[in-house]
Motif scaffolding. Structure first.
Motif, PDB file in Angstrom:
ATOM      1  N   UNK A  44       3.820 -29.284  25.936  1.00  0.00           N
ATOM      2  CA  UNK A  44       2.736 -28.738  25.119  1.00  0.00           C
ATOM      3  C   UNK A  44       1.974 -29.840  24.402  1.00  0.00           C
ATOM      4  N   UNK A  45       2.695 -30.843  23.949  1.00  0.00           N
ATOM      5  CA  UNK A  45       2.034 -31.965  23.286  1.00  0.00           C
ATOM      6  C   UNK A  45       1.161 -32.745  24.269  1.00  0.00           C
ATOM      7  N   UNK A  46       1.584 -32.805  25.524  1.00  0.00           N
ATOM      8  CA  UNK A  46       0.811 -33.516  26.539  1.00  0.00           C
ATOM      9  C   UNK A  46      -0.559 -32.879  26.725  1.00  0.00           C
ATOM     10  N   UNK A  47      -0.600 -31.540  26.666  1.00  0.00           N
ATOM     11  CA  UNK A  47      -1.887 -30.841  26.812  1.00  0.00           C
ATOM     12  C   UNK A  47      -2.837 -31.229  25.683  1.00  0.00           C
ATOM     13  N   UNK A  48      -2.308 -31.465  24.493  1.00  0.00           N
ATOM     14  CA  UNK A  48      -3.132 -31.910  23.368  1.00  0.00           C
ATOM     15  C   UNK A  48      -3.558 -33.361  23.553  1.00  0.00           C
ATOM     16  N   UNK A  49      -2.620 -34.204  23.946  1.00  0.00           N
ATOM     17  CA  UNK A  49      -2.950 -35.611  24.134  1.00  0.00           C
ATOM     18  C   UNK A  49      -4.047 -35.788  25.181  1.00  0.00           C
ATOM     19  N   UNK A  50      -4.037 -34.944  26.191  1.00  0.00           N
ATOM     20  CA  UNK A  50      -5.038 -35.036  27.254  1.00  0.00           C
ATOM     21  C   UNK A  50      -6.458 -34.807  26.736  1.00  0.00           C
ATOM     22  N   UNK A  51      -6.577 -34.187  25.542  1.00  0.00           N
ATOM     23  CA  UNK A  51      -7.907 -33.952  24.967  1.00  0.00           C
ATOM     24  C   UNK A  51      -8.547 -35.255  24.490  1.00  0.00           C
ATOM     25  N   UNK A  52      -7.711 -36.215  24.106  1.00  0.00           N
ATOM     26  CA  UNK A  52      -8.214 -37.507  23.611  1.00  0.00           C
ATOM     27  C   UNK A  52      -7.120 -38.552  23.791  1.00  0.00           C
ATOM     28  N   UNK A  53      -6.857 -38.975  25.014  1.00  0.00           N
ATOM     29  CA  UNK A  53      -5.726 -39.877  25.291  1.00  0.00           C
ATOM     30  C   UNK A  53      -5.758 -41.176  24.503  1.00  0.00           C
ATOM     31  N   UNK A  54      -6.956 -41.656  24.194  1.00  0.00           N
ATOM     32  CA  UNK A  54      -7.072 -42.930  23.487  1.00  0.00           C
ATOM     33  C   UNK A  54      -6.795 -42.799  21.991  1.00  0.00           C
ATOM     34  N   UNK A  55      -6.754 -41.557  21.484  1.00  0.00           N
ATOM     35  CA  UNK A  55      -6.580 -41.349  20.044  1.00  0.00           C
ATOM     36  C   UNK A  55      -5.339 -40.523  19.701  1.00  0.00           C
ATOM     37  N   UNK A  56      -4.534 -40.188  20.681  1.00  0.00           N
ATOM     38  CA  UNK A  56      -3.372 -39.329  20.415  1.00  0.00           C
ATOM     39  C   UNK A  56      -2.114 -39.923  21.037  1.00  0.00           C
ATOM     40  N   UNK A  57      -1.032 -39.848  20.292  1.00  0.00           N
ATOM     41  CA  UNK A  57       0.264 -40.283  20.797  1.00  0.00           C
ATOM     42  C   UNK A  57       1.280 -39.163  20.575  1.00  0.00           C
ATOM     43  N   UNK A  58       2.246 -39.064  21.468  1.00  0.00           N
ATOM     44  CA  UNK A  58       3.270 -38.028  21.414  1.00  0.00           C
ATOM     45  C   UNK A  58       4.563 -38.607  20.866  1.00  0.00           C
ATOM     46  N   UNK A  59       5.162 -37.876  19.932  1.00  0.00           N
ATOM     47  CA  UNK A  59       6.470 -38.246  19.378  1.00  0.00           C
ATOM     48  C   UNK A  59       7.336 -36.995  19.339  1.00  0.00           C
ATOM     49  N   UNK A  60       8.622 -37.147  19.667  1.00  0.00           N
ATOM     50  CA  UNK A  60       9.500 -35.974  19.720  1.00  0.00           C
ATOM     51  C   UNK A  60      10.765 -36.127  18.870  1.00  0.00           C
ATOM     52  N   UNK A  61      10.664 -36.612  17.633  1.00  0.00           N
ATOM     53  CA  UNK A  61      11.865 -36.690  16.790  1.00  0.00           C
ATOM     54  C   UNK A  61      12.202 -35.335  16.192  1.00  0.00           C
ATOM     55  N   UNK A  62      13.424 -35.163  15.791  1.00  0.00           N
ATOM     56  CA  UNK A  62      13.819 -34.007  14.985  1.00  0.00           C
ATOM     57  C   UNK A  62      13.385 -34.309  13.549  1.00  0.00           C
TER      58      UNK A  62
END
Length: 277
Positions: A44-62
Motif C-alpha cells: 500500500x505504501x508503494x502505491x503512494x510512493x509511486x505518486x512522487x518517487x523522488x519525494x517519498x520514501x517507505x519505512x516499515x518500523x513498528x
C-alpha cells in the motif's frame, strides 16, 4: 480540483497504509511535500510512493519500537533534512472486556501503539526541530478519549492518555517555537470503524478529514475536533448527570472485541493459545 500548495515542505506520516493516514500522505504529496511514508503494509505504501518517487520514501518500523523509529528518523533526515511536520497517526481500536483475561493483552498492545507509539514517533525529531525553531507535531487522538465508552475502555484510555500527553508536550515546546496539535476525530469511514454495530453520527470520509486537519495545522490550531458539531454534542452530553449519560451509552451496541466478527486486527498481538499448544 486544484491543489493549494501547503506550507509543509517535509513531512513524516505514520499509519500511512490506509484510511486517514493514506489520505494525509496523498494530499501532502500532491501539494509538493517530501513525505516519509511509515506503515506496515509495503504494498500500500508503494502505491503512494509511486505518486512522487523522488519525494517519498517507505519505512516499515513498528511505531512502539523506539530503536526502529529512531533509525527511520535518522535515515529520513540524512536524505531530506529535518521535517516541518510529523503526524503520529498510527493507531488501533477494538472492544475490551475487563472480565476476560485475554483482553489484558489487547489493552497493553493498544497502549503501546496508540500512546507509546506517538511519543516514540516524535522523540527522534524533537531536538532537530528545536534547532530549526519551527515545525508541527500532530497527534491523532479521538473524541473517545474525552469520555469513557462502555466496552471500549482500552481504546478510550489510550486516547485519553494521548490527549494529556500532547497537552504536556505542547507546554514543553511552545517556547521552542514548535506547534503541538491534538486532533480528535469522531467517526471516519476507515477499517477501524467498518465493524462498528452502532450509529456513527457525523461520519466523515478520510479525504475530508485530511484536508481539514492539514488546513487546521497550517493555520496554527492546537486543538482540532472533527466534525466540530460532534465535539459540541460531546460537550453537551458531558453536562448530563453521570448515571443518565451512562444509561444512554449502555444502550448502544459494543465495539467488537478481538476475534469477534467485525473486529480489526491489532499488529503484534500474540494469538491466544489453545490447550493443545
Amino acid at each position: 480540483m486544484a491543489i493549494t500548495p501547503a506550507p509543509f515542505a517535509n513531512a513524516v506520516v505514520t499509519g500511512a497504509c490506509g484510511g486517514l493516514g493514506q489520505a494525509l500522505a496523498r494530499q501532502l504529496l500532491a501539494s509538493g511535500a517530501a513525505v516519509a511514508l511509515v506503515g506496515l503494509d509495503r504494498q500500500r505504501l508503494q502505491a503512494l510512493q509511486d505518486l512522487a518517487p523522488e519525494r517519498a520514501l517507505i519505512y516499515t518500523p513498528e511505531v512502539s519500537d523506539g530503536a526502529a523509529i529512531r533509525a527511520m528518523a535518522l535515515d529520513w533526515i540524512s536524505r531530506h533534512g529535518t521535517p516541518d511536520l510529523v503526524i503520529a497517526n498510527a493507531g488501533v481500536a477494538g472492544g475490551f472486556d475487563t472480565a476476560k483475561a485475554e483482553d489484558l493483552a489487547v489493552m497493553q498492545r493498544m497502549l503501546e501503539i496508540n500512546l507509546l507509539g506517538v511519543a516514540a514517533t516524535f522523540q527522534p525529531f524533537v531536538a532537530a526541530m528545536r534547532e530549526q525553531r519551527r515545525g508541527a507535531l500532530v497527534g491523532i487522538a479521538s473524541l473517545a478519549g474525552r469520555r469513557g465508552l462502555p466496552g471500549n475502555g482500552a481504546y478510550c484510555a489510550s486516547k485519553a492518555g494521548l490527549i494529556v500527553y500532547l497537552q504536556s508536550l505542547r507546554a514543553e515546546l511552545r517556547d521552542a517555537g514548535l506547534q503541538v496539535t491534538t486532533v480528535s476525530p469522531g467517526y471516519l469511514r476507515t477499517a477501524l470503524t467498518a465493524g462498528n454495530r452502532f450509529a456513527m453520527p457525523g461520519l466523515l470520509e478520510p479525504d475530508q478529514a485530511a484536508a481539514r486537519i492539514l488546513a487546521g495545522v497550517a493555520s496554527g490550531r492546537e486543538d482540532i475536533v472533527l466534525p466540530r458539531r460532534l465535539g459540541w454534542l460531546s460537550k453537551a452530553l458531558a453536562l448530563l448527570p453521570e448515571r443518565l449519560h451512562e444509561r444512554i451509552l449502555l444502550g448502544q451496541p459494543r465495539k467488537p472485541r478481538v476475534g469477534e466478527a467485525g473486529a480489526t486486527a491489532i499488529p503484534g498481538l500474540m494469538p491466544k493459545k489453545t490447550n493443545d499448544e
